[in-house]
Structure formats: structure tokens, C-alpha cells
Write a protein that holds these residues in place. Structure first.
Motif, short mmCIF file in Angstrom:
data_model
loop_
_atom_site.label_atom_id
_atom_site.label_comp_id
_atom_site.label_asym_id
_atom_site.label_seq_id
_atom_site.Cartn_x
_atom_site.Cartn_y
_atom_site.Cartn_z
N GLY A 290 -6.08 2.47 1.61
CA GLY A 290 -6.47 3.12 0.36
C GLY A 290 -7.10 4.48 0.53
N ASN A 291 -6.97 5.11 1.71
CA ASN A 291 -7.51 6.45 1.94
C ASN A 291 -6.54 7.53 1.47
OD1 ASN A 291 -9.76 5.47 3.27
ND2 ASN A 291 -8.92 5.77 5.32
N PRO A 292 -7.03 8.73 1.22
CA PRO A 292 -6.11 9.87 1.11
C PRO A 292 -5.32 10.02 2.42
CG PRO A 292 -8.32 10.48 0.39
CD PRO A 292 -8.43 9.13 1.03
N GLU A 293 -4.09 10.50 2.33
CA GLU A 293 -3.24 10.57 3.52
C GLU A 293 -3.81 11.46 4.61
OE1 GLU A 293 0.70 11.68 2.45
OE2 GLU A 293 1.27 9.62 1.94
N ASP A 294 -4.63 12.44 4.23
CA ASP A 294 -5.13 13.38 5.23
C ASP A 294 -6.49 12.99 5.79
OD1 ASP A 294 -6.58 13.84 2.95
OD2 ASP A 294 -6.35 16.02 2.98
N ALA A 295 -6.97 11.77 5.51
CA ALA A 295 -8.26 11.33 6.06
C ALA A 295 -8.17 11.26 7.59
CB ALA A 295 -8.65 9.98 5.48
N ALA A 296 -9.30 11.48 8.25
CA ALA A 296 -9.33 11.44 9.70
C ALA A 296 -9.35 10.00 10.20
CB ALA A 296 -10.55 12.19 10.24
N GLY A 297 -8.63 9.78 11.28
CA GLY A 297 -8.62 8.49 11.96
C GLY A 297 -8.76 8.70 13.46
N HIS A 337 -6.39 -5.00 7.40
CA HIS A 337 -7.15 -6.19 7.76
C HIS A 337 -8.64 -5.93 7.53
CE1 HIS A 337 -3.67 -7.95 9.86
NE2 HIS A 337 -3.51 -6.76 10.45
N PRO A 338 -9.39 -6.95 7.13
CA PRO A 338 -10.85 -6.81 7.09
C PRO A 338 -11.41 -6.76 8.51
CG PRO A 338 -10.21 -9.05 6.50
CD PRO A 338 -8.94 -8.27 6.61
N TRP A 339 -12.45 -5.97 8.69
CA TRP A 339 -13.09 -5.81 10.00
C TRP A 339 -14.57 -6.16 9.83
CZ3 TRP A 339 -12.71 -0.68 13.30
CH2 TRP A 339 -13.27 -0.90 14.57
N PRO A 340 -14.96 -7.40 10.15
CA PRO A 340 -16.36 -7.81 9.98
C PRO A 340 -17.27 -7.06 10.96
CG PRO A 340 -14.91 -9.72 10.24
CD PRO A 340 -14.12 -8.51 10.62
N ALA A 341 -18.51 -6.85 10.51
CA ALA A 341 -19.50 -6.20 11.37
C ALA A 341 -19.67 -6.99 12.67
CB ALA A 341 -20.84 -6.10 10.65
N GLY A 342 -19.70 -6.29 13.80
CA GLY A 342 -19.93 -6.91 15.09
C GLY A 342 -18.70 -7.43 15.78
N ALA A 343 -17.55 -7.52 15.07
CA ALA A 343 -16.33 -8.03 15.68
C ALA A 343 -15.68 -6.94 16.52
CB ALA A 343 -15.36 -8.53 14.62
N GLU A 397 -16.62 5.02 0.54
CA GLU A 397 -15.47 4.26 0.04
C GLU A 397 -14.62 5.14 -0.87
OE1 GLU A 397 -14.37 0.84 -0.22
OE2 GLU A 397 -15.51 0.36 1.59
N PRO A 398 -13.29 5.17 -0.67
CA PRO A 398 -12.43 5.93 -1.58
C PRO A 398 -12.33 5.26 -2.94
CG PRO A 398 -11.12 4.71 0.01
CD PRO A 398 -12.55 4.52 0.42
N LEU A 399 -11.92 6.02 -3.92
CA LEU A 399 -11.80 5.48 -5.28
C LEU A 399 -10.61 4.54 -5.42
CD1 LEU A 399 -12.57 8.72 -7.34
CD2 LEU A 399 -14.12 6.82 -6.79
N SER A 400 -9.54 4.81 -4.67
CA SER A 400 -8.34 3.98 -4.81
C SER A 400 -8.52 2.66 -4.07
CB SER A 400 -7.12 4.72 -4.26
OG SER A 400 -7.35 5.11 -2.92
N PRO A 401 -7.94 1.57 -4.60
CA PRO A 401 -8.08 0.26 -3.94
C PRO A 401 -7.13 0.14 -2.76
CG PRO A 401 -6.72 0.06 -5.89
CD PRO A 401 -7.20 1.49 -5.86
N ILE A 402 -7.32 -0.90 -1.97
CA ILE A 402 -6.35 -1.23 -0.93
C ILE A 402 -5.09 -1.75 -1.62
CG2 ILE A 402 -5.86 -2.80 0.99
CD1 ILE A 402 -8.83 -2.68 1.67
N PRO A 403 -3.93 -1.20 -1.29
CA PRO A 403 -2.70 -1.64 -1.98
C PRO A 403 -2.49 -3.15 -1.86
CG PRO A 403 -2.29 0.33 -0.67
CD PRO A 403 -3.67 -0.14 -0.32
N ALA A 404 -2.04 -3.75 -2.94
CA ALA A 404 -1.86 -5.21 -2.95
C ALA A 404 -0.62 -5.64 -2.21
CB ALA A 404 -1.78 -5.70 -4.40
N ILE A 405 0.40 -4.74 -2.13
CA ILE A 405 1.66 -5.10 -1.48
C ILE A 405 1.87 -4.17 -0.30
CG2 ILE A 405 4.16 -5.32 -1.79
CD1 ILE A 405 3.68 -5.75 -4.74
N ASP A 406 2.19 -4.74 0.86
CA ASP A 406 2.44 -3.94 2.05
C ASP A 406 3.88 -3.44 2.02
OD1 ASP A 406 0.53 -6.31 3.96
OD2 ASP A 406 -0.12 -4.46 3.02
#
Length: 529
Positions: A290-297, A337-343, A397-406
Motif C-alpha cells: 500500500g505504499n506509493p511506488e517511489d517509496a524507499a525500500g 505479510h504481517p511482520w510482528p515486532a521481534g520476529a 502509515e500511508p493513506l491507501s490500504p493494503i490491496p485485498a487481492i494479490d
């Protein structure tokens, strides 16, 4: 006046190289083009005998750009010398090569300094390093030979001479110019906007002023008195949330770095595009969370990378294929995928492809340099390569949600590549057999492959001309051919100018394929349609 000796050469699918017969003609042509640039011109890069014109073909077709360059060349006028607004550099003339250089030129050190400070200089072009200006002057009488053996370290601020040029080093780099002095001027500021990041931009007038010592420039705002500490600032709730959302690097792998979509359009300042080598993979990873396409990774080369998150977040991994585990459980690529704290998230060694991209929801938030958060390995811009224990802040957190369909593209990067080539600027410098050899041979990516470029193993491409080529503008994807005859493909961190002839240029769409090329990958070239 008209620019004499104009020859327009192709430079891939989205650029032209306008070659003229003198540096004065370059200055006149560049000034005319810069004053009349139509919509669709991405950048103009002057060099010793050429001006590189890069365009967006969707807005300005190359045939239209060619007609524009020809028209400006007919009507170009030499840029006027004006003292108004010129840059004055204070210089202490105590350089390591001052005395020897004066002796080589048959002059006293006093006469050399007087000539240097008395000349009216102009920035003809930039290159070599961000903000490094090649200065020329009609008043300068000397042709200065470079050092026989370049220094491995030239201190930032050093003022040097080479051939008919003068220049000042914005940062510590290797270099072969003869050093005559030093300046404390802020030659390049990566935190400034692009228009003002380089003190010595092409076309600027410059004067050197001799001083006995260097005084640091005054700050715009005076600091508080030493005995009065500024009151501590209470972080806002949003600030606390961002400070607590981090990625801690456990194993940085062979090479990993922060990348976004880079710094396009900055080559005239000596700044490469940089950014993710596989831009499509980074865009996909960002869309999945759900990020803008130009976000840093995070770009991870070859694999063997691991990290933990300090707060719950979401992530996606795209690009190269390898085993991905979170807290020991294997997960799919190209899925959020969700990434829990400490994992602990672990990217194993890649079985296919060379680079994977990790996007976290909110993006990696590091200070931008020249408008981008990307690490430029050659120029030293952006954050340093990641090390064990480094922590990367996650953005809001970005305004757009995580897409429901991959709907992400799915599949491993190919092990053998079919790469389309557009015409290069110096194909006529090669023997008639070179182009058939380029397209009919199978090339192999050598061990000398990184973010700057890929050196290929294969047959030697024979040259028809062996004279030295003055430095000229380069583009990502250019196939430079050094005297060894084996081409190097320039990538995102590659130099913005170069002195080896370019026989062909990889199309922009195919550059993402090369971002996944690893040592041993086989490449066949074909003509771009």
C-alpha cells in the motif's frame, strides 16, 4: 552566429548526442538549448565537445528533438561573460603541486597564481563527481599535464589544474589533477534542492581570490550562547510512533542498501540517476504493502540478509528468488505479510536473480540527498551501505490500504537474458565486424558486476579508431568499450560522463533485467524494435 561542425548522433532510444568542433561551440549550443527547452526534455548534459539531450519520447519524439537541436545550432550565440552573480572562491595557494607545476610551465609560482586569479572562468560542464565543475577561461594561457600517477586520495576543497581546465574537488576522491590550492567553499550540498545543490553549475561564472587563510562561512542563524542550553523538545505522538518503528539489521549480506526510484534529470550536476536497479520489482513491492511506488525500500544483493522489526508492520519481498522465512516459517514471495515486532526476517541465498527488494508499509525513512533516499555507491550520496546493527526508521502509515487481492507478477528472474539494444553514439568507431560480433555472440556476466556497471566476458570488439575520446555524456544502459575490447554496461550508479566509445545502448525497459544479472548469467543481444 551558428554552431559549426554539428553532428547529431543517436544515444539509445531516448537521447541524442550533439557533437560540435570546439568547447566554445558547446557553450553556445548548451546555452541556446537551455534557454529554449521544450516540454519533454529530461536533461541537457554538456561535455568537452558534446551536449547530451535526453528526452521523454512519449512527450517529445526524437525526430522532433533532433529538429530542435538543429534549429538552435543555426541560431546559437556565445553566452555573454558577465561579472554579475559570479561565484568567488577564496583559495589558499599552497597546493602540493604548485611549485612543480609552475616549473613545468616555465613560470614562477607568483605568475601562476596571478594568472589563475586574474582569469575570468566559466563552468563548461560537470562530471567525475557530483558538483565537480570543469572551468575554462579565454584568459588562461596554460596547458597543464595531468599527474603521471593519479593520487588515491585528493582532499575535499582541493583546487586543481589539468589540460586547459581548472576545478575544485567537492569531496574526497582519487584524482590526477595537479593541486595548486584549497578552498573552504561549500561546493556541493546534497541536502539542498537540486537547483542549488551544486555551487558550480554549468554556465556559471567563477573567479578565484587568493587569501592567506580560510575562514569558515558564517551561519545564517547564530547558535545559542554556550552557557544556555536549548530547551529539550518533546516529541509529538506521531514522532514517537515513527521513532519506535524501525528495522534492525542483523546480517547485511554481501551488499544491501536503501533505494527508491533515484535521481533522474540531475546528470548536468554530475549526479547519476541511481535508485533501484530493478525498478519494477521495487514498484511491485511497494504496491503490495500500500505504499506509493517511489517509496524507499531495501535492495539486497545475492541474499543471506536478515533483520527484525521493533514494531508490528507489514512487508513484501520481490525480485530475486530465494527462500524467505519469518521466525523460521517459510513465506511466499510477491505477497504482503504481517511482520510482528521481534520476529526475525531472513532472506536466504538467491537461487535465481541477483537482487531482492524489501518494502515495509510506510517505507524506509532516511534523510534524502538531492531529492532521493537512494544510496549512490560511486558518488557517495545517500545513506551508507547497510551494516550489522544499523537501524532504519519506518515512515508513517500511508493513506491507501493494503490491496485485498494479490495481482503481482509471479515468476523467477530468467537465468539467460535476451537484451534489446538501440544504436550507440560511437558505433562508427568500430570495425565493420564489431556489430555482427556483438549481436551474434553469447556474452557472460563477469565477476566485475555491481551497481555501477557490468563487465562482460566474450570476444574482443575491434576498433577502427584508437584515438582518445573526449569525455561525453553517458546514459544508464550504455555499452562502453574500453581498449580491452570487452564492453561494460553502465547501470544506475554509473558515471554521467565517460571517455570510452559507446557502441550501443540497452533499452530502458531491459535495464530491470540487467538488475537481476549475476556473475555467470549469459546474455544475447538483439536489435530493439
Amino acid at each position: 552566429m551558428s554552431v559549426s561542425g554539428l553532428v547529431i548522433r543517436p544515444m539509445g532510444e531516448a537521447a541524442l548526442l550533439a557533437e560540435v568542433d570546439s568547447l566554445d561551440a558547446v557553450l553556445a549550443l548548451h546555452a541556446g538549448l537551455d534557454a529554449s527547452r521544450p516540454d519533454g526534455v529530461v536533461e541537457l548534459v554538456p561535455a568537452a565537445r558534446t551536449v547530451l539531450v535526453r528526452v521523454d519520447p512519449g512527450r517529445l519524439p526524437l525526430v522532433t528533438a533532433r529538429a530542435w537541436v538543429e534549429r538552435i545550432a543555426r541560431d546559437a550565440e556565445a553566452p555573454a561573460d558577465s561579472a554579475s552573480g559570479e561565484v568567488v572562491l577564496d583559495v589558499v595557494y599552497d597546493g602540493a603541486d604548485l611549485t612543480e607545476t609552475a616549473a613545468l610551465l616555465g613560470a614562477s609560482t607568483e605568475a601562476l597564481v596571478a594568472a589563475h586569479t586574474g582569469a575570468h572562468w566559466r563552468v563548461a560542464f560537470t562530471g567525475f563527481a557530483p558538483g565537480f565543475g570543469y572551468l575554462v577561461s579565454p584568459d588562461w594561457p596554460y596547458d597543464v599535464p595531468r599527474l603521471a600517477s593519479p593520487r588515491s586520495r585528493v582532499p575535499a576543497g582541493s583546487v586543481g589544474l589539468a589540460a586547459g581546465f581548472s576545478g575544485a574537488y567537492p569531496r574526497e576522491t582519487p584524482g590526477g589533477w595537479r593541486l595548486v590550492g584549497r578552498s573552504a567553499a561549500p561546493l556541493f550540498d546534497p541536502t539542498a534542492d537540486a537547483a542549488s545543490s551544486a555551487l558550480l553549475a554549468p554556465g556559471a561564472g567563477v573567479r578565484f581570490r587568493a587569501v592567506r587563510e580560510l575562514i569558515a562561512p558564517l551561519r545564517d542563524v547564530a547558535p545559542p550562547p554556550r552557557d544556555v542550553a536549548p530547551p529539550p523538545r518533546e516529541p509529538t505522538r506521531r514522532g514517537r510512533e515513527r521513532a519506535d518503528r524501525r528495522i534492525r539489521i542483523i546480517d547485511p549480506a554481501l551488499f544491501s542498501s536503501v533505494q527508491d526510484l533515484g535521481r533522474p534529470g540531475r546528470a548536468a550536476l554530475g549526479v547519476a540517476r541511481s535508485g533501484a536497479l530493478d525498478r519494477g520489482a521495487l514498484r511491485t513491492a511497494n504496491r503490495l504493502v500500500g505504499n506509493p511506488e517511489d517509496a524507499a525500500g531495501v535492495e539486497v544483493a545475492i541474499g543471506g540478509w536478515s533483520a527484525v522489526a521493533t514494531a508490528d508492520t507489514w512487508f513484501a519481498v520481490t525480485g530475486a528468488w530465494g527462500r524467505v522465512t519469518l521466525a523460521g516459517r517459510q513465506l511466499d514471495l510477491d505477497v504482503a505479510h504481517p511482520w510482528p515486532a521481534g520476529a526475525e526476517l531472513h532472506l536466504d541465498w538467491f537461487a535465481h536473480g541477483a537482487r531482492a527488494y524489501l518494502a515495509v508499509r510506510g517505507g524506509v525513512d532516511v534523510p534524502p540527498a538531492v531529492g532521493s533516499r537512494s544510496t549512490d555507491t560511486m558518488a557517495g550520496l545517500g545513506p551508507a551501505r547497510l551494516q550489522q546493527g544499523d537501524e532504519l526508521t519506518i515512515g508513517p502509515e500511508p493513506l491507501s490500504p493494503i490491496p485485498a487481492i494479490d495481482l503481482a507478477p509471479w515468476g523467477a528472474p530468467p537465468d539467460d537474458l535476451d537484451v534489446p539494444l538501440a544504436p550507440g553514439s560511437r558505433a562508427d568507431w568500430f570495425a565493420a565486424s564489431a556489430l555482427p560480433m556483438l549481436f551474434e555472440s553469447t556474452w557472460t556476466v563477469s565477476a566485475q558486476a555491481d551497481r555501477v556497471g557490468i563487465r562482460l566476458d566474450g570476444p574482443e570488439l575491434p576498433r577502427a579508431r584508437t584515438v582518445e575520446l573526449p569525455s561525453e555524456g553517458m546514459v544508464p544502459g550504455a555499452l562502453q568499450v574500453p581498449p580491452s575490447g570487452r564492453p561494460t554496461i553502465l547501470l544506475a550508479d554509473g558515471p554521467v560522463t565517460g571517455g570510452y566509445p559507446v557502441i550501443a545502448v540497452v533499452t530502458d525497459a531491459a535495464l530491470d533485467l540487467l538488475g537481476q544479472a549475476r556473475p555467470g548469467t549469459r546474455i544475447r543481444f538483439r536489435h530493439a524494435r
